[in-house]
Design an enzyme around this catalytic site. Structure first.
Site, PDB file in Angstrom:
ATOM      1  N   GLY A  69      22.928 122.500 119.355  1.00 14.00           N
ATOM      2  CA  GLY A  69      24.021 121.542 119.571  1.00 14.00           C
ATOM      3  C   GLY A  69      24.216 120.604 118.390  1.00 14.00           C
ATOM      4  O   GLY A  69      25.357 120.317 117.994  1.00 14.00           O
ATOM      5  N   CYS A  75      16.250 112.060 122.188  1.00 14.94           N
ATOM      6  CA  CYS A  75      16.053 111.706 120.787  1.00 14.94           C
ATOM      7  C   CYS A  75      15.755 110.231 120.625  1.00 14.94           C
ATOM      8  O   CYS A  75      15.266 109.801 119.608  1.00 14.94           O
ATOM      9  CB  CYS A  75      17.301 112.042 119.971  1.00 14.94           C
ATOM     10  SG  CYS A  75      18.052 113.553 120.482  1.00 14.94           S
TER      11      CYS A  75
HETATM   12  C1  LIG Z   1      25.280 115.334 124.130  1.00 14.38           C
HETATM   13  C2  LIG Z   1      24.326 116.031 123.219  1.00 14.38           C
HETATM   14  N1  LIG Z   1      24.766 116.493 122.039  1.00 14.38           N
HETATM   15  C3  LIG Z   1      23.969 117.151 121.193  1.00 14.38           C
HETATM   16  C4  LIG Z   1      22.647 117.385 121.493  1.00 14.38           C
HETATM   17  C5  LIG Z   1      21.797 118.111 120.513  1.00 14.38           C
HETATM   18  O1  LIG Z   1      21.609 119.434 120.898  1.00 14.38           O
HETATM   19  P1  LIG Z   1      20.362 120.262 120.304  1.00 14.38           P
HETATM   20  O2  LIG Z   1      19.145 119.713 120.992  1.00 14.38           O
HETATM   21  O3  LIG Z   1      20.624 121.670 120.662  1.00 14.38           O
HETATM   22  O4  LIG Z   1      20.364 120.034 118.840  1.00 14.38           O
HETATM   23  C6  LIG Z   1      22.130 116.916 122.719  1.00 14.38           C
HETATM   24  C7  LIG Z   1      20.710 117.116 123.060  1.00 14.38           C
HETATM   25  O5  LIG Z   1      20.127 116.372 123.822  1.00 14.38           O
HETATM   26  C8  LIG Z   1      22.998 116.231 123.607  1.00 14.38           C
HETATM   27  O6  LIG Z   1      22.578 115.773 124.789  1.00 14.38           O
END
Ligand SMILES: Cc1ncc(COP(=O)(O)O)c(C=O)c1O
Length: 392
Positions: free
Chosen positions: A74, A331
């Site tokens: 993502g 995060c």
């Molecule tokens: C809304 C949102 N965008 C992006 C991400 C990032 O995705 P990835 O963990 O696959 O990098 C997350 C992950 O928690 C998310 O909740």
């Protein structure tokens, strides 16, 4: 049987890989291992698996297979959408304003901040309401001033609130501005029909819908020419270089297919448990306030502000009781700063340190939910007492 009670209520952070997904992936680790870009028959076999996966994904998104770009997750999809569109706008002499909201995932905010600080783009952050939803009027006003692109999250990871994407995308379209949405939390739960949503770019990540981590999708509407943020071989029609991760791409497609085939049943389960969780926390935990929208929210997602309680300390207490929760996005957990999302939604700096997210999944049981409510009530009471003693 576990010897101590546990409750994993952090499915918004990640979900386990479905055994059916794992089974679909297995042959592509060592049997069909050839490089999908190779022209020999072994390579073509792997390539076929990738193109089948692309068609499966396209069917769920109601788009053409050629509009799907496979990425490394993502965050990468968000980066490619924003940087790719911004760089292309720069090369074409288009306006350099980037319109976004204050409640985006850091994969969007940090990318916009970097484009602003290092590349001379100008970011415009549009206000949100108490639920963290983008205010349509403010968004329209920002769009009228022009820009290269707008990026608005579909369902917020911290508050669970769902933006009215068809409305926001139409506003952007009327101003000739590309519209990207981070649909990572929405994946597997909300409609991803890109025609209905009216979006130009859409990001997804497989590990939020029972697929593997480290693989994602960027939908790129036909005719949009993104500058590749990862350059190299001409993979993904020149939009994302790097040898395809065949097993993960196969797994992503199978997970997405299952999520939408079984959506009604899954959502009914999520909603039942989420509502029980919300009711229980509001009844048993003083002083809990539901954050995010009471109705327009993800079926799996409950979030609260526990006024006066330090969320990071609470997470540790919950962890000791075997309850996995989060103070926002995965995060940011452990960060002592007030949550930017809660601040943007109008909460005080004090309250913004008290955010708690509990998210249910396919394996969640009523017993787990009930255990978590009691564990939370106990932890909040204990912590409240300690904090009051410290303060006096
Ligand atoms: C809304 C949102 N965008 C992006 C991400 C990032 O995705 P990835 O963990 O696959 O990098 C997350 C992950 O928690 C998310 O909740």
């Amino acid at each position: 049987m576990k010897d101590r009670p546990e409750a994993y209520l952090d499915y918004s952070a990640s979900t386990p890989v479905d055994p059916r997904v794992l089974a679909a992936m297995m042959p592509y680790f060592s049997e069909v291992f050839a490089n999908p870009s190779s022209t020999h028959r072994f390579g073509r076999q792997a390539e076929r698996a990738i193109e089948d996966a692309r068609a499966t994904v396209a069917a769920v998104l109601n788009c053409r297979p050629s509009e799907i770009v496979f990425t490394g997750g993502g965050s990468e999809s968000d980066n490619l959408a924003l940087r790719g569109a911004a760089w292309r706008a720069r090369a074409s002499g288009l306006p350099s304003r980037l319109i976004t909201s204050p409640v985006e995932h850091s994969a969007v905010t940090e990318t916009v901040a970097q484009l602003d600080q290092l590349m001379g783009f100008k970011s415009e952050i549009v206000a949100v309401d108490r639920y963290g939803l983008v205010k349509a009027e403010a968004f329209a006003e920002a769009c009228r001033r022009g820009g290269a692109m707008a990026s608005v999250i579909y369902a917020n990871n911290e508050l669970g609130s769902i933006n009215d994407l068809p409305k926001l995308a139409a506003i952007a379209r009327d101003s000739g501005i590309l519209f990207h949405t981070d649909a990572v939390q929405a994946g597997g739960q909300l409609s991803l029909d890109v025609e209905r949503l009216g979006v130009d770019l859409l990001s997804l990540s497989a590990h939020k819908f029972y697929g593997p981590k480290g693989v994602g999708i960027l939908y790129v509407k036909q005719g949009i020419d993104l500058a590749s943020a990862l350059t190299g071989g001409g993979h993904e029609a020149g939009r994302r270089a790097g040898t395809h991760n065949t097993p993960f791409i196969v797994g992503l497609a199978r997970a997405l297919e299952l999520a939408y085939q079984e959506r009604d049943e899954r959502l009914a389960h999520f909603q039942k448990l989420r509502d029980r969780l919300i009711r229980g926390v509001l009844e048993r935990v003083d002083p809990a306030e539901l954050s995010g929208h009471p109705e327009h929210r993800l079926p799996s997602h409950a979030s609260f502000v526990l006024h006066g309680i330090d969320a990071n300390a609470l997470l540790m207490h919950l962890d000791m009781k075997g309850v996995a929760a989060s103070s926002g996005s995965a995060c940011k957990t452990g960060n002592p700063e007030p949550a930017a999302t809660l601040l943007a939604a109008g909460y005080s700096a004090e309250s913004a340190k008290s955010g708690l997210r509990l998210s249910v999944g396919r394996n969640t049981t009523i017993a787990e939910v009930d255990y978590a409510i009691e564990a939370l009530a106990e932890a909040v009471e204990k912590l409240g007492k300690v904090q009051r003693e410290w303060a006096s």
